[in-house]
Scaffold this motif. Structure first.
Motif, short mmCIF file in Angstrom:
data_model
loop_
_atom_site.label_atom_id
_atom_site.label_comp_id
_atom_site.label_asym_id
_atom_site.label_seq_id
_atom_site.Cartn_x
_atom_site.Cartn_y
_atom_site.Cartn_z
N ASP A 43 29.39 -10.61 -6.23
CA ASP A 43 29.89 -11.35 -7.39
C ASP A 43 31.33 -11.77 -7.10
OD1 ASP A 43 27.52 -10.81 -8.62
OD2 ASP A 43 28.33 -9.30 -10.00
N LYS A 53 27.54 -15.90 -8.58
CA LYS A 53 26.68 -15.13 -7.69
C LYS A 53 26.71 -15.77 -6.30
CE LYS A 53 25.21 -12.17 -10.74
NZ LYS A 53 25.40 -10.70 -10.61
N TYR A 101 27.38 -19.96 -2.67
CA TYR A 101 27.43 -19.44 -4.04
C TYR A 101 26.74 -20.38 -5.01
CZ TYR A 101 31.26 -22.71 -5.15
OH TYR A 101 32.02 -23.84 -5.37
N GLN A 108 21.94 -17.28 -12.09
CA GLN A 108 22.59 -16.06 -12.56
C GLN A 108 24.11 -16.16 -12.63
OE1 GLN A 108 20.66 -13.44 -9.65
NE2 GLN A 108 19.65 -12.39 -11.37
N SER A 109 24.67 -17.25 -12.14
CA SER A 109 26.12 -17.43 -12.29
C SER A 109 26.44 -17.67 -13.76
CB SER A 109 26.61 -18.61 -11.45
OG SER A 109 26.63 -18.28 -10.08
#
Length: 522
Positions: A43, A53, A101, A108-109
């Motif tokens: 993270d 993420k 990323y 999920q970010s």
């Protein structure tokens, strides 16, 4: 407007399906090969503390005693963080630390989708900060790469963060408005694809939702605001800053990209003053790079690696001495090198658009630009572009002009340009121009096309129209001819023709109409 909403719903369903299939497939791609290099899922705190993420791939045997060049790779629109893992493994094998990323608002970010807005660019810089502090990366050798959304973010970051020394922008955009609103026309299938994918895989911001809604509604009162929104998210707006920072920029795109057409990339390339490279190939949006995401041999990713090897690792691999503009024709297999974009077309041949022709609007004549993704993929893998029987096109709804039959092959290279005089019966309207390769039996294969919309014109008063068709590389066989077709309805675009409107095309003696076709030197 009802038919636009219906088209939007249909296209959005297809977009969502395609995105989910692609995401699943890409998620499986890294398992197809061994993973010798250490991979960490981490993270990273982005702008304002938003959690991003990410995964980190480091060279095997990295023990902290040496530093490696760093590559930061933001994900594509709607795809998960494992998108680049196969390529990250290969790059780590070559001696790079790779951080990929998930951009904010997707999967999920955290956060909401900003469409390459300031928070996204700040995120990229935060990822660089994190990588320098937490990996064996060299702060003096930093590059960025990405496909589509990741490509646009990479270019924009190079304008704002001078630590970025090299960029590979693959199937991206330099001018967002010239991509989805070219010709002052909404590219509805492309926009609906992006909209539908973001609804399924991310969280739209209120600003983004409003922007999409205003776009679909053809709200002219919001047009200046829409253009300003897009320019803020376009690398072309910051080209002077990119040139000042001096990053080495590689651009790659496909001739048939239905989301980010090639013209805007070529125009941006010409404005760059630092080390640069432009590659154009057959295909649609991101299809030229796709096999590389599975870890398979791929020309785009091969040149991407060579680009970074030279500009971040100092390898003398010759990429800086090659012709910087590399094109692959839709009709033949080899690459062609040029010193710049202007040299792609050695000459222009004009096809006269004589006489006066009137067409009625609101009916699809049968000439179309195809279907987003599907048509250009068929052209890429089987040389089957959208087709139309030119003799059978109804002249009530389609204007048609043809060249003479060519005695030798014509190698179309670059950007065809239409110039004509138009007299409308209403103050607003849309036309779509198509250039076809017409065989002996009258079957036309689409060479290029582009839409054009006007507003606020005086009914009955003629005005000049200048329209650039989408750039291409296509070989017209000997014995064939070229045809220019103009109609008013195409499912790719939202049209603005009032019911019962007519368009008249003329060719005044003091301002003759023509289509200028760019040709390679024979």
């Amino acid at each position: 407007m009802g038919r636009h909403r219906k088209a939007l719903r249909t296209t959005a369903v297809g977009a969502v399906s395609a995105t989910l299939v692609a995401g699943t497939a890409l998620g499986l791609a890294p398992t197809a090969q061994a993973a010798p290099n250490p991979v960490r899922f981490v993270d990273i705190a982005g702008d304002g503390g938003t959690v991003l993420k990410a995964n980190v791939v480091t060279p095997a045997g990295a023990d902290g005693t040496r530093r490696y060049p760093l590559l930061v790779m933001p994900t594509s629109w709607g795809l998960p963080q494992v998108e680049y893992l196969a390529q990250a493994q290969k790059l780590a094998d070559s001696g790079y630390v790779v951080v990929t990323y998930n951009v904010r608002g997707f999967w999920q970010s955290g956060g909401e989708i900003e469409v390459a807005g300031p928070p996204d660019i700040a995120d990229a810089s935060k990822v660089i900060d994190w990588a320098i502090a937490n990996t064996p990366s060299d702060a003096g050798r930093i590059g960025m790469a990405g496909v589509s959304y990741g490509a646009g973010i990479s270019l924009l970051t190079a304008a704002q963060d001078k630590r970025v020394k090299a960029v590979a922008s693959l199937s991206g955009w330099a001018d967002l408005i010239d991509s989805i609103y070219a010709g002052r026309t909404q590219h509805v299938q492309a926009s609906a694809l992006l909209d539908g994918a973001s609804i399924v895989t991310g969280r739209q911001s209120a600003e983004l939702r409003q922007t999409f809604d205003d776009f679909y509604r053809s709200n002219l009162a919001k047009e200046p605001e829409l253009i300003a929104w897009g320019k803020k998210r376009s690398a072309a707006t910051y080209v002077d800053q990119i040139n000042k920072n001096g990053a080495a920029i590689m651009l790659a795109n496909a001739w048939g990209d239905t989301i980010f057409p090639p013209n805007q990339y070529a125009d941006f390339y010409e404005k760059l003053t630092g080390p640069k490279r432009l590659e154009m190939r057959p295909g649609d949006h991101a299809t030229a790079e796709l096999t590389g995401l599975f870890g398979l041999p791929n020309d785009v990713w091969k040149d991407t690696t060579r680009w970074f090897d030279h500009y971040l690792r100092g390898e003398d691999n010759g990429i800086d001495r090659e012709q910087p503009v590399q094109l692959k024709s839709r009709s033949s297999g080899g690459y062609e090198g040029y010193p710049d974009w202007k040299s792609v077309a050695a000459t222009d041949r004009k096809i006269a658009l004589g006489g006066t022709t009137t067409i009625r609007t609101n009916v699809n004549s049968g000439a179309d630009g195809g279907v987003v993704f599907l048509s250009s993929i068929l052209d890429q893998v089987a040389q089957l572009p959208p087709m139309a029987s030119i003799p059978l096109l109804p002249r009530r709804w389609a204007a048609v002009w043809q060249s003479e039959k060519y005695g030798q092959a014509q190698q179309v290279r670059g950007t065809a340009k239409l110039h004509t005089t138009l007299t409308p019966t209403k103050e607003s309207g849309t036309l779509v121009a198509y250039l076809y390769d017409v065989g002996p039996l009258g079957l036309g294969k689409l060479v290029s096309n582009a839409p054009y919309t006007f507003h606020g014109r005086t009914p009955g008063k003629p005005f000049g129209v200048d329209l650039e068709l989408y750039s291409t590389a296509y070989d017209v066989p000997a014995g064939h001819r070229l045809a220019l077709v103009v109609d008013t309805v195409d499912p790719l675009y939202i049209e603005h023709n009032p019911s019962g409107a007519q368009l008249t095309f003329s060719s005044p003696a003091n301002d003759p109409s023509y289509v200028s076709v760019p040709l390679r030197e024979q």
